[in-house]
Write a protein that holds these residues in place. Structure first.
Motif, PDB file in Angstrom:
ATOM      1  N   ASP A 183       0.854  -1.190   0.000  1.00  0.00           N
ATOM      2  CA  ASP A 183       0.000   0.000   0.000  1.00  0.00           C
ATOM      3  C   ASP A 183       0.890   1.241   0.000  1.00  0.00           C
ATOM      4  OD1 ASP A 183      -1.655   2.119   0.542  1.00  0.00           O
ATOM      5  OD2 ASP A 183      -2.776   1.093   2.142  1.00  0.00           O
ATOM      6  N   TYR A 227      -7.051   3.175  -5.668  1.00  0.00           N
ATOM      7  CA  TYR A 227      -7.101   4.291  -4.703  1.00  0.00           C
ATOM      8  C   TYR A 227      -7.255   5.620  -5.433  1.00  0.00           C
ATOM      9  CZ  TYR A 227      -5.329   7.540  -1.105  1.00  0.00           C
ATOM     10  OH  TYR A 227      -5.170   8.592  -0.228  1.00  0.00           O
ATOM     11  N   GLU A 243     -10.674   6.018  -7.234  1.00  0.00           N
ATOM     12  CA  GLU A 243     -11.728   6.320  -6.260  1.00  0.00           C
ATOM     13  C   GLU A 243     -11.791   7.822  -5.955  1.00  0.00           C
ATOM     14  OE1 GLU A 243     -12.024   4.911  -1.809  1.00  0.00           O
ATOM     15  OE2 GLU A 243     -11.757   3.202  -3.167  1.00  0.00           O
ATOM     16  N   ARG A 244     -10.623   8.457  -5.958  1.00  0.00           N
ATOM     17  CA  ARG A 244     -10.550   9.898  -5.678  1.00  0.00           C
ATOM     18  C   ARG A 244     -10.609  10.748  -6.941  1.00  0.00           C
ATOM     19  NH1 ARG A 244      -8.971   7.045  -2.158  1.00  0.00           N
ATOM     20  NH2 ARG A 244      -9.077   7.545   0.058  1.00  0.00           N
TER      21      ARG A 244
END
Lengths: 327, 323
Positions: free
Chosen positions: A209, A273, A276-277
């Motif tokens: 991550d 990630y 999604e943003r």
């Protein structure tokens, strides 16, 4: 340095550049263009990229035998690196180091290192230089979980803590010491817990991550830059390829590797990630991959077109023969 | 001229270099508390408190830190309390310090000085009395310095600190207190320049470290035999001044090579081979070595004294090559 869309896209590009560089280096080994040992970083890209995103040109990075990713993330030119892997005179080290010894001192990349834990003492020493000079550079030392078994790990971190040196010790715990599962040869699961012995923070993060790595590394690097001493940062990660070429990988199952590739891939996780943003459109994603691909293709062309060093180079750079005592 | 001991000469050179260059710093065990067991770093802590680091007992860490600091442009002077302990830091010396310039294609410089008090001093047996110069001579990228007099110790030490490449600086405990004349002012002695310590016609005695003094004493004794020996002190073992050594052997036609350490695969073996390769036609007798037998250093003083080569060993060897 907090994460925003622009930085995220840069980091995403860096991860792809590393992934594609490594896959191409592997292919070039198969073609016979890259000799010797090749330790690939695929699967671990989030660690190098998440950490190095915080570093300035004058910060120091020291690495391991598996350091192509660290060097690229710190800004080593890809052409020079590929040429070094090819053993060409245009390489980062003029063809004298190869994959395990890539270095670019103009970027304060003081070198990959073929000795496990070999960089930990020297990284501590660059921290000492910084402290004596009173500058605010930070030194980052990458090493694997295998290094935590060696004496220099203990001696280096002990001194880093003793003198509160600006060093971040980054352990890439990929679960294997070459062909041996960590649990067969280690008595603690998490390397970060060993930080207690040195009275420094020990932080363990998900090394797949990049957002988590970036955040934890930022804290550790800021702490070092403020003069508050070292941190032992452990990133739990996984390598997709064997230890090096010729690894039969009898110590792990194909299913295990597939599971990490399919479900824990650092690039895929970061893409999700960002999506999604709304930090990454499909088109931007495509452009970034194309840019990475083109850079790798250019690097191979550069390496391929370059000459091997003249044979006289084997005899140079042992000592600085120009230097004379001045009296 | 001043009269100094070897210990004083190194002590003074260190102070002068730290005064001259702010990048020079000291790191090692007990270097503050006692100035080290041989008090070479005495007074540094008072004068340069920010540039001396007293360490845990961790030789690999000490040398590793030195290598990193040197890579970052500092000039560390590392003290290894007893040479024997450098074996705990062999990776840092051999794989790190010695290889960095080469592996990086000439980008990196590692200007580190590693001070190594060595050899028989007080009788402290097998783990505190070794010399092992040849271990480091064998490694390309290292410079091996072996001073035998206060003048050489001072001049070579100053060169060592300024050299852009790693230096193993051998300090023979048995001659720390040996006195000699040292020229005033700044005198740097280049590496790779042997010195003829005594001129003579009949036999060349190449002597290293404490064997230089013994060879000079032997020279006096041998005058009674009618033999006039030449004593050549290489001063640095890597680089090695083969020209001066061979020129002397060509003149005398006889060679005795003396070291205090074990002869087997030792310092003298390299020198003897160099002479054999280059001066074979000039030799009137086989090259002879003087050194310790291939045994660890025993404790009992009579045993230790029996294995370390003495003045008589040199005298005997010269008589053999003259016979």
């Amino acid at each position: 340095m907090s994460l925003d869309a622009e930085l995220a896209r840069r980091m995403y590009l860096d991860m792809w550049r590393i992934r594609m560089f490594e896959e191409e280096a592997n292919r070039q080994t198969g073609l016979g263009n890259v000799a010797g040992a090749l330790h690939l970083y695929c699967g671990e890209e989030a660690v190098g990229v998440g950490v190095c995103a915080h570093l300035r040109d004058d910060d120091y990075v020291l690495g391991t035998h598996r350091s192509h990713g660290h060097c690229l993330a710190k800004g080593a030119p890809m052409n020079d690196m590929m040429a070094e892997l090819f053993g060409k005179e245009t390489g980062s080290c003029a063809g004298k180091g190869g994959s395990m010894h890539v270095a670019d001192l103009s970027k304060n990349i003081l070198g990959a290192n073929g000795i496990v834990a070999g960089g930990i003492g020297p990284a501590t020493g660059t921290g000492m230089a910084t402290k004596i000079r009173g500058t605010d550079q930070v030194s980052v030392c990458f090493f694997g979980d295998g290094a935590a078994a060696r004496g220099p790990f203990h001696e280096g971190i002990l001194m880093g803590s003793l003198w509160k040196l600006p060093v971040v010790y980054v352990c890439e715990n990929n679960g294997y010491q070459q062909w041996v599962r960590r649990e067969n040869v280690a008595v603690v699961d998490s390397v970060a817990t060993m930080a207690a012995s040195y009275d420094i923070p020990g932080v363990s993060v998900d090394g797949q991550d990049v957002v988590e790595v970036h955040e934890a590394a930022g804290e550790a690097i800021d702490r070092a830059r403020r003069g508050e001493g070292p941190t032992l940062l452990e990133a739990r990660t996984y390598r997709y390829f064997g230890h090096s070429m010729g690894d039969r990988e009898e110590y792990r199952t194909r299913e295990e590797v597939e599971d990490w590739r399919d479900n824990r891939d650092p690039i895929a996780l970061f893409r999700a990630y960002m999506a999604e943003r709304q930090w990454l459109t499909g088109r931007e994603d495509e452009e970034i991959r194309t840019a990475a691909k083109e850079a790798v293709t250019a690097a191979v062309e550069f390496a391929d077109a370059s000459a091997y060093p003249p044979l006289a180079a084997a005899h140079a750079d042992v000592l600085d023969t120009e230097w004379r005592a001045d009296a | 001229m001043s009269t100094l001991t070897i210990r004083d000469a190194i002590h003074d050179a260190l102070h002068e270099e730290m005064e001259r260059d702010e990048s020079v710093f000291v790191i090692g065990e007990d270097v503050v508390a006692h100035g080290g067991p041989y008090t070479v770093t005495e007074g540094i802590a008072e004068r340069f408190p920010d540039r001396i680091f007293e360490t845990p007992i961790a030789e690999a860490g000490i040398v590793g830190v030195g290598v990193g600091a040197a890579l970052a442009g500092m000039r560390p002077v590392v003290e290894i309390m007893y040479l024997d302990f450098i074996t705990c830091a062999m990776d840092e010396v051999v794989n790190q310090a010695a290889k960095m310039r080469y592996m990086t294609g000439g980008q990196a410089s590692v200007p580190i000085v590693i001070r190594l008090p060595c050899g028989l001093g007080r009788y402290i047996a097998a783990q505190h009395s070794q010399i092992m110069e040849s271990w480091f001579m064998h490694v390309p990228g290292l410079q091996v310095v072996a001073p035998s007099t206060p003048k050489d110790a001072k001049g070579l030490f100053k060169t060592a600190v300024r050299s852009p490449d790693p230096v193993l600086f051998f300090e023979y405990k048995s001659i720390y207190t040996a006195e000699g004349e040292v020229p005033d002012g700044e005198r740097l002695i280049p590496f790779g320049e042997a010195e003829v310590k005594r001129e003579g016609e009949d036999a060349t005695v190449v002597a290293v470290g404490p064997m230089v003094g013994k060879a000079l004493e032997a020279g006096v004794t041998l005058e009674d035999d009618g033999y006039d020996i030449e004593v050549v002190d290489p001063r640095t073992l890597s680089p090695l001044d083969t020209e001066t050594i061979c020129a002397s052997v060509r003149k005398t036609g006889r060679a005795v090579v003396c070291e205090e350490d074990s002869s087997f695969a030792g310092t003298g073996a390299e020198i003897a081979a160099t002479i054999a390769e280059n001066c074979f036609a000039d030799l009137r007798a086989p090259v002879t070595r003087v050194g310790m037998p291939h045994v660890p250093m025993p404790f009992a003083p009579p045993l230790a004294d029996s294995v370390v080569p003495q003045v008589a060993s040199v005298v005997g060897a010269v008589r053999r090559v003259m016979a």
